[in-house]
Design an enzyme around this catalytic site. Structure first.
Site, PDB file in Angstrom:
ATOM      1  N   LYS A 150      51.898  29.710   9.298  1.00  6.45           N
ATOM      2  CA  LYS A 150      53.126  30.483   9.232  1.00  6.45           C
ATOM      3  C   LYS A 150      53.480  31.019  10.615  1.00  6.45           C
ATOM      4  O   LYS A 150      52.851  31.934  11.122  1.00  6.45           O
ATOM      5  CB  LYS A 150      53.014  31.659   8.256  1.00  6.45           C
ATOM      6  CG  LYS A 150      54.413  32.183   7.958  1.00  6.45           C
ATOM      7  CD  LYS A 150      54.473  33.638   7.591  1.00  6.45           C
ATOM      8  CE  LYS A 150      54.546  34.598   8.730  1.00  6.45           C
ATOM      9  NZ  LYS A 150      55.759  34.544   9.548  1.00  6.45           N
ATOM     10  N   GLU A 226      42.930  38.696  15.564  1.00  2.40           N
ATOM     11  CA  GLU A 226      43.174  38.928  17.003  1.00  2.40           C
ATOM     12  C   GLU A 226      44.344  39.896  17.069  1.00  2.40           C
ATOM     13  O   GLU A 226      45.477  39.503  16.808  1.00  2.40           O
ATOM     14  CB  GLU A 226      43.582  37.619  17.706  1.00  2.40           C
ATOM     15  CG  GLU A 226      42.622  36.475  17.561  1.00  2.40           C
ATOM     16  CD  GLU A 226      41.502  36.523  18.571  1.00  2.40           C
ATOM     17  OE1 GLU A 226      41.481  37.452  19.404  1.00  2.40           O
ATOM     18  OE2 GLU A 226      40.642  35.637  18.514  1.00  2.40           O
ATOM     19  N   CYS A 260      49.112  39.566  25.002  1.00  2.21           N
ATOM     20  CA  CYS A 260      48.214  40.481  24.292  1.00  2.21           C
ATOM     21  C   CYS A 260      47.157  41.082  25.207  1.00  2.21           C
ATOM     22  O   CYS A 260      46.726  42.199  24.998  1.00  2.21           O
ATOM     23  CB  CYS A 260      47.570  39.778  23.112  1.00  2.21           C
ATOM     24  SG  CYS A 260      46.842  38.225  23.578  1.00  2.21           S
ATOM     25  N   GLU A 357      50.367  50.422  23.259  1.00  2.00           N
ATOM     26  CA  GLU A 357      50.757  49.142  23.852  1.00  2.00           C
ATOM     27  C   GLU A 357      52.281  49.055  23.935  1.00  2.00           C
ATOM     28  O   GLU A 357      52.967  49.428  22.988  1.00  2.00           O
ATOM     29  CB  GLU A 357      50.229  48.051  22.909  1.00  2.00           C
ATOM     30  CG  GLU A 357      50.527  46.638  23.299  1.00  2.00           C
ATOM     31  CD  GLU A 357      50.040  45.640  22.231  1.00  2.00           C
ATOM     32  OE1 GLU A 357      50.226  45.904  21.033  1.00  2.00           O
ATOM     33  OE2 GLU A 357      49.475  44.607  22.614  1.00  2.00           O
TER      34      GLU A 357
HETATM   35  P1  NAD Z   1      53.115  41.280  13.692  1.00  2.00           P
HETATM   36  O1  NAD Z   1      51.803  41.795  13.260  1.00  2.00           O
HETATM   37  O2  NAD Z   1      54.330  42.034  13.330  1.00  2.00           O
HETATM   38  O3  NAD Z   1      53.336  39.796  13.091  1.00  2.00           O
HETATM   39  C1  NAD Z   1      52.394  38.766  13.287  1.00  2.00           C
HETATM   40  C2  NAD Z   1      52.568  37.743  12.178  1.00  2.00           C
HETATM   41  O4  NAD Z   1      52.228  38.330  10.926  1.00  2.00           O
HETATM   42  C3  NAD Z   1      53.996  37.228  12.024  1.00  2.00           C
HETATM   43  O5  NAD Z   1      53.966  35.854  11.724  1.00  2.00           O
HETATM   44  C4  NAD Z   1      54.499  38.025  10.843  1.00  2.00           C
HETATM   45  O6  NAD Z   1      55.555  37.375  10.155  1.00  2.00           O
HETATM   46  C5  NAD Z   1      53.242  38.100   9.994  1.00  2.00           C
HETATM   47  N1  NAD Z   1      53.237  39.175   8.990  1.00  2.00           N
HETATM   48  C6  NAD Z   1      53.910  40.347   9.001  1.00  2.00           C
HETATM   49  N2  NAD Z   1      53.656  41.049   7.870  1.00  2.00           N
HETATM   50  C7  NAD Z   1      52.794  40.314   7.131  1.00  2.00           C
HETATM   51  C8  NAD Z   1      52.155  40.489   5.868  1.00  2.00           C
HETATM   52  N3  NAD Z   1      52.369  41.574   5.116  1.00  2.00           N
HETATM   53  N4  NAD Z   1      51.324  39.543   5.410  1.00  2.00           N
HETATM   54  C9  NAD Z   1      51.079  38.430   6.157  1.00  2.00           C
HETATM   55  N5  NAD Z   1      51.677  38.189   7.354  1.00  2.00           N
HETATM   56  C10 NAD Z   1      52.526  39.116   7.831  1.00  2.00           C
HETATM   57  O7  NAD Z   1      52.982  41.064  15.259  1.00  2.00           O
HETATM   58  P2  NAD Z   1      54.083  40.523  16.267  1.00  2.00           P
HETATM   59  O8  NAD Z   1      55.102  41.599  16.423  1.00  2.00           O
HETATM   60  O9  NAD Z   1      54.547  39.161  15.852  1.00  2.00           O
HETATM   61  O10 NAD Z   1      53.230  40.338  17.608  1.00  2.00           O
HETATM   62  C11 NAD Z   1      52.974  41.385  18.465  1.00  2.00           C
HETATM   63  C12 NAD Z   1      51.566  41.906  18.270  1.00  2.00           C
HETATM   64  O11 NAD Z   1      50.635  40.837  18.292  1.00  2.00           O
HETATM   65  C13 NAD Z   1      51.136  42.830  19.392  1.00  2.00           C
HETATM   66  O12 NAD Z   1      50.500  43.969  18.881  1.00  2.00           O
HETATM   67  C14 NAD Z   1      50.129  42.000  20.185  1.00  2.00           C
HETATM   68  O13 NAD Z   1      49.193  42.738  20.881  1.00  2.00           O
HETATM   69  C15 NAD Z   1      49.530  41.151  19.137  1.00  2.00           C
HETATM   70  N6  NAD Z   1      48.959  39.932  19.724  1.00  2.00           N
HETATM   71  C16 NAD Z   1      47.611  39.837  19.802  1.00  2.00           C
HETATM   72  C17 NAD Z   1      47.026  38.711  20.370  1.00  2.00           C
HETATM   73  C18 NAD Z   1      45.535  38.578  20.470  1.00  2.00           C
HETATM   74  O14 NAD Z   1      45.061  37.499  20.757  1.00  2.00           O
HETATM   75  N7  NAD Z   1      44.768  39.615  20.219  1.00  2.00           N
HETATM   76  C19 NAD Z   1      47.855  37.690  20.844  1.00  2.00           C
HETATM   77  C20 NAD Z   1      49.227  37.820  20.744  1.00  2.00           C
HETATM   78  C21 NAD Z   1      49.768  38.956  20.163  1.00  2.00           C
END
Ligand code: NAD
Length: 455
Positions: A150, A226, A260, A357
């Site tokens: 997804k 992650e 990230c 962040e």
């Molecule tokens: P997010 O958590 O809002 O979304 C991530 C994914 O989860 C998206 O595909 C979203 O549609 C999905 N999602 C949202 N609600 C969900 C639910 N209830 N059930 C299942 N899936 C759901 O994050 P974002 O805004 O897309 O990305 C930014 C965040 O990601 C930042 O906090 C960043 O630090 C983190 N990030 C971490 C890494 C790492 O490797 N640690 C890498 C990239 C980004």
């Protein structure tokens, strides 16, 4: 559901019969390499991605605002390397033999097998759409699983192009399934689904916690997370200052800060603080902001409107709390979601921008007293995140001591952002658990079976 299985067939039989029992139709079993050692679908997929690299990089620039040159090298380039790297693992996944019960008269033999876990769900964020997909999918497939991916709702396009390439690479229909859609609907359904055995998630800590709960309550799925970060970068006065400035810039402004492992907070030793800030601000002034498709652009638009709004509010809060805004802090006056590369100084530990962040091009600088190594370490570790960290010093003893004490999954010494397909990547504390990349990533998508004989 129609399912085809790629990877190791030897230990997969039980998985297949289980899937059949659950009513799925196995449409093909794909072994890597095949009997004459020729089939290498993951390698072929990597070759096809390479042939389409310019197209993929262009899509990433249009969909995610990634600067084309960076997209070509990092977003797409590292995705290709990831598939090549894991293609090499497909025929090297093996268990061990373990001596047991040695003192007893019965003779025993115990061996372990590493099996695929079954159907895996992969849920990814919007900052590196293709690269995050590749990090997880390549390991998942090499371990012999099928996958439902997804992508983030705002950046589904490279995932769809990727789907087209998987068919060209001869990967049977059903092995890789891409389901774009919202997190609350499609992502949640995956986390809740009783036939999904593992969720690999990259995204925010808040959603990660929620997914972990759903995985537990549905069918105790395996899960790796992650999550977010606020990675400290400590710059000692004895560093190579030019390199620290150059790497400090990229630790924050790489991929418009939508990274990230971005250094969320820089701690600079008092005696070089002012010089460091002056040189950083000079470099920021040279950054070329503009159309991400232009080959000389350094800094493209942020990913989407809501994120841009969040960055504006983040800076306003920093100013309200008394940090010094040295440059930037505003939307760039031109069409699109462009945000100025920003530098804050005089940031104190209690401030919001010291703790949270931004995920944007915002450098947050705090000073520390000359020689106060343990003091700066405890400030650097005073965060619930633990994704990455960094240190700049010419003193090897200091570098070793600090890398020992920093509580983060990755410590960069005299460099930053240097991730590699062969090196495990993942956080500590509320930055999550489980690894992407390297051999360690395979274990996230395998289960170990112990078989004991008596003879
Ligand atoms: P997010 O958590 O809002 O979304 C991530 C994914 O989860 C998206 O595909 C979203 O549609 C999905 N999602 C949202 N609600 C969900 C639910 N209830 N059930 C299942 N899936 C759901 O994050 P974002 O805004 O897309 O990305 C930014 C965040 O990601 C930042 O906090 C960043 O630090 C983190 N990030 C971490 C890494 C790492 O490797 N640690 C890498 C990239 C980004």
């Amino acid at each position: 559901m129609k399912i085809a299985v790629i990877g190791q067939s030897l230990f997969g039989q039980e998985v297949y019969s289980h899937l059949r029992k659950e009513g799925h139709e196995i449409v093909g079993v794909f072994t890597i390499p095949d009997k004459d050692g020729k089939a290498d679908p993951l390698g072929e997929l990597a070759d096809l991605m390479e042939q389409h690299q310019e197209e993929l990089a262009t899509i990433e620039a249009l969909d995610a605002g990634a600067v084309y040159t960076l997209a070509l090298k990092t977003h797409v380039g590292m995705s290709i390397q990831t598939f090549r790297y894991f293609a090499g693992w497909c025929d090297k996944i093996q268990g061990s033999t373990i001596p047991i019960n040695q003192a007893r008269p019965n003779r025993n033999l115990t061996l372990t097998k590493k099996e695929p876990v079954g159907v895996c769900g992969i849920i990814i964020p919007w900052n590196y759409p293709l690269m995050m997909l590749s990090w997880k999918t390549a390991a998942c497939l090499a371990a012999g699983n099928t996958v439902v991916i997804k992508p983030a709702q705002v950046t589904p396009l490279t995932a769809l192009k990727f789907a087209e390439l998987t068919l060209k690479a001869g990967i049977p229909k059903g092995v890789i399934n891409i389901l774009p859609g919202s997190g609350s609907l499609v992502g949640q359904r995956l986390a809740d689904h009783p036939d999904v055995r593992k969720i690999g998630f990259t995204g925010s800590t808040e959603v990660g916690k929620h997914i972990m709960k759903s995985c537990a309550l549905s069918n105790v799925k395996k899960v790796s997370l992650e999550l977010g970060g606020k990675s400290p970068l400590i710059i000692f006065a004895d560093c190579d200052l030019s390199k620290a400035v150059q790497m400090g810039m990229s630790s924050v402004f790489f991929n418009k800060g939508e990274n990230c492992i971005a250094a969320g907070r820089l701690f600079v030793e008092d005696s070089i603080h002012d010089q460091f800030v002056r040189r950083v601000v000079e470099e920021v002034g040279k950054m070329k902001i503009g159309n991400p498709l232009n080959r000389d652009t350094d800094h493209g638009p942020q990913n989407h409107q809501a994120h841009l709004n969040k960055l504006r509010e983040y800076c306003q809060r920093g100013v309200r709390e008394g940090a010094t805004l040295v440059c930037g802090g505003n939307q760039v006056p031109r069409p699109g979601f462009f945000f100025e590369p920003t530098v804050f100084t005089d940031v104190e530990d209690h401030m919001f921008i010291a703790k949270e962040e931004s995920f944007g091009p915002i450098m947050v600088i705090s000073r520390f007293a000359d020689g106060d190594m343990d003091g700066v370490l405890s400030r650097a570790n005073a965060t619930e995140f633990g994704l990455a960290s960094g240190v700049f010093t010419r003193d090897i003893n200091k570098a070793l001591y600090v890398s020992d004490k920093l509580a983060a999954g990755t410590v960069f010494v005299n460099t930053y952002n240097k991730t590699d397909v062969a090196a495990p990547f993942g956080g500590f504390k509320q930055s999550g658990f489980g690894k992407d990349l390297g051999e360690a990533a395979l274990n996230e998508y395998l289960r170990v079976k112990t078989v004991t004989f008596e003879y």
